[in-house]
Motif scaffolding. Structure first.
Motif, PDB file in Angstrom:
ATOM      1  N   LYS A 171      16.623 -66.035 -19.847  1.00 24.11           N
ATOM      2  CA  LYS A 171      15.696 -65.120 -20.518  1.00 24.11           C
ATOM      3  C   LYS A 171      16.320 -63.760 -20.784  1.00 24.11           C
ATOM      4  N   ASN A 172      17.504 -63.542 -20.236  1.00 21.28           N
ATOM      5  CA  ASN A 172      18.211 -62.277 -20.435  1.00 21.28           C
ATOM      6  C   ASN A 172      19.661 -62.568 -20.821  1.00 21.28           C
ATOM      7  N   PRO A 173      19.862 -63.235 -21.969  1.00 21.30           N
ATOM      8  CA  PRO A 173      21.211 -63.672 -22.344  1.00 21.30           C
ATOM      9  C   PRO A 173      22.189 -62.515 -22.457  1.00 21.30           C
ATOM     10  N   LEU A 174      23.408 -62.764 -21.967  1.00 26.63           N
ATOM     11  CA  LEU A 174      24.529 -61.821 -21.994  1.00 26.63           C
ATOM     12  C   LEU A 174      24.316 -60.616 -21.069  1.00 26.63           C
ATOM     13  N   SER A 175      23.227 -60.606 -20.310  1.00 26.81           N
ATOM     14  CA  SER A 175      23.032 -59.574 -19.283  1.00 26.81           C
ATOM     15  C   SER A 175      23.621 -60.089 -17.977  1.00 26.81           C
ATOM     16  N   THR A 176      24.413 -59.262 -17.314  1.00 28.55           N
ATOM     17  CA  THR A 176      25.082 -59.692 -16.092  1.00 28.55           C
ATOM     18  C   THR A 176      24.250 -59.335 -14.868  1.00 28.55           C
ATOM     19  N   PHE A 177      24.035 -60.326 -13.993  1.00 28.34           N
ATOM     20  CA  PHE A 177      23.277 -60.134 -12.764  1.00 28.34           C
ATOM     21  C   PHE A 177      24.189 -60.361 -11.571  1.00 28.34           C
ATOM     22  N   SER A 178      24.213 -59.405 -10.658  1.00 31.72           N
ATOM     23  CA  SER A 178      24.985 -59.574  -9.432  1.00 31.72           C
ATOM     24  C   SER A 178      24.291 -60.585  -8.529  1.00 31.72           C
ATOM     25  N   LYS A 179      25.011 -61.085  -7.529  1.00 29.16           N
ATOM     26  CA  LYS A 179      24.413 -62.036  -6.591  1.00 29.16           C
ATOM     27  C   LYS A 179      23.245 -61.398  -5.847  1.00 29.16           C
ATOM     28  N   SER A 180      23.378 -60.126  -5.493  1.00 30.07           N
ATOM     29  CA  SER A 180      22.294 -59.459  -4.765  1.00 30.07           C
ATOM     30  C   SER A 180      21.054 -59.313  -5.642  1.00 30.07           C
ATOM     31  N   LYS A 181      21.236 -59.027  -6.941  1.00 26.97           N
ATOM     32  CA  LYS A 181      20.098 -58.910  -7.851  1.00 26.97           C
ATOM     33  C   LYS A 181      19.427 -60.263  -8.054  1.00 26.97           C
ATOM     34  N   ILE A 182      20.236 -61.304  -8.188  1.00 25.03           N
ATOM     35  CA  ILE A 182      19.670 -62.641  -8.342  1.00 25.03           C
ATOM     36  C   ILE A 182      18.848 -63.008  -7.113  1.00 25.03           C
ATOM     37  N   TYR A 227      26.911 -63.016 -12.772  1.00 25.83           N
ATOM     38  CA  TYR A 227      26.787 -64.137 -13.705  1.00 25.83           C
ATOM     39  C   TYR A 227      25.986 -63.714 -14.932  1.00 25.83           C
ATOM     40  N   GLN A 228      26.234 -64.417 -16.055  1.00 28.27           N
ATOM     41  CA  GLN A 228      25.455 -64.181 -17.267  1.00 28.27           C
ATOM     42  C   GLN A 228      25.298 -65.480 -18.048  1.00 28.27           C
ATOM     43  N   PHE A 229      24.204 -65.578 -18.803  1.00 31.32           N
ATOM     44  CA  PHE A 229      23.950 -66.745 -19.643  1.00 31.32           C
ATOM     45  C   PHE A 229      24.615 -66.531 -20.991  1.00 31.32           C
ATOM     46  N   ILE A 230      25.428 -67.513 -21.421  1.00 35.55           N
ATOM     47  CA  ILE A 230      26.207 -67.367 -22.656  1.00 35.55           C
ATOM     48  C   ILE A 230      25.901 -68.479 -23.652  1.00 35.55           C
TER      49      ILE A 230
END
Length: 235
Positions: A171-182, A227-230
């Motif tokens: 739902k947030n493509p190309l946005s990078t999320f750290s493991k702690s945020k996930i 990680y990010q959705f690509i």
């Protein structure tokens, strides 16, 4: 869903009761949460049309809560604070808030702002025609409304946490999320194991999507960050 469901996240009991009583008298259905974590849990349990969030909350602060909600929803988010410094407003707007109201404030002004944002949001909802089912290169089909995933026509069965991770990223493509945020936004609590839990779930998720970290089509590792959705959409 009715168009009057409001989430109030406020740790000051006296202020919260005053706001709740006033809004309920004006026909709103109000859910009151006293902490950031409680607010995030309530947000995921129920459907809301608008949220009022105090910035200075115990544990999970208001900024993090706003960002977490914005990653999943377009509902209006109104910041509440006893401070009026510009940098607080700017930070809040930068992460997705829609308005800022400083304590003490007029209840009539608060109600007027709520009505204004709800009118704008309802017009946006009526005019929005964003597709809920999207096809991606590599044979992936995602139904965002029902949170179903197909790969080459076969259903991908995910655990609740795997599904939470996937849709947070998708739902947030190309946005990078750290493991702690996930971890914070899927498990609804602070991450304490240096990302090991997220790593395990990500490995399982990738296996079910039949991809590797070396040649990903859907989820890419941003080394040292997260990680990010690509996924690339196809007609």
């Amino acid at each position: 869903m009715q168009n009057n469901a409001i989430l109030l996240v406020e740790d000051d009991q006296e202020i919260a009761r005053i706001i709740c009583d006033h809004l309920r008298k004006n026909g709103f259905d109000v859910t009151w949460s006293t902490t950031g974590h409680e607010g995030l849990e309530d947000f995921h349990k129920h459907e809301f049309n608008l949220a009022l969030i105090d910035l200075m909350l115990p544990g999970l602060d208001g900024y993090t809560l706003i960002q977490s909600i914005r990653n999943h929803s377009d509902i209006p988010l109104l910041m509440i604070s006893a401070h009026s410094e510009d940098h607080q407003k700017i930070q809040g707007f930068h992460i997705g808030a829609d308005d800022y109201i400083t304590k003490p404030f007029s209840l009539d002004e608060l109600t007027a702002r709520i009505y204004s944002h709800l009118r704008r949001y309802n017009r946006y909802q009526q005019s929005s025609h964003t597709p809920t089912i999207i096809n991606y290169e590599g044979g992936l089909q995602v139904d965002f409304e029902h949170e179903n995933i197909l790969l080459h026509g076969g259903k991908v069965v995910l655990t609740a946490k795997e599904k939470g991770i996937f849709f947070l990223l998708a739902k947030n493509p190309l946005s990078t999320f750290s493991k702690s945020k996930i971890y914070e936004q899927v498990w609804f609590e602070e991450e304490l194991d240096d990302g090991k839990t997220v790593t395990v779930h990500m490995k399982s998720l990738r296996a079910k999507l039949k991809e590797s970290s070396r040649s990903p089509l859907f989820i890419q590792t941003v080394w040292g960050i997260g990680y990010q959705f690509i996924g690339v959409e196809v007609e």
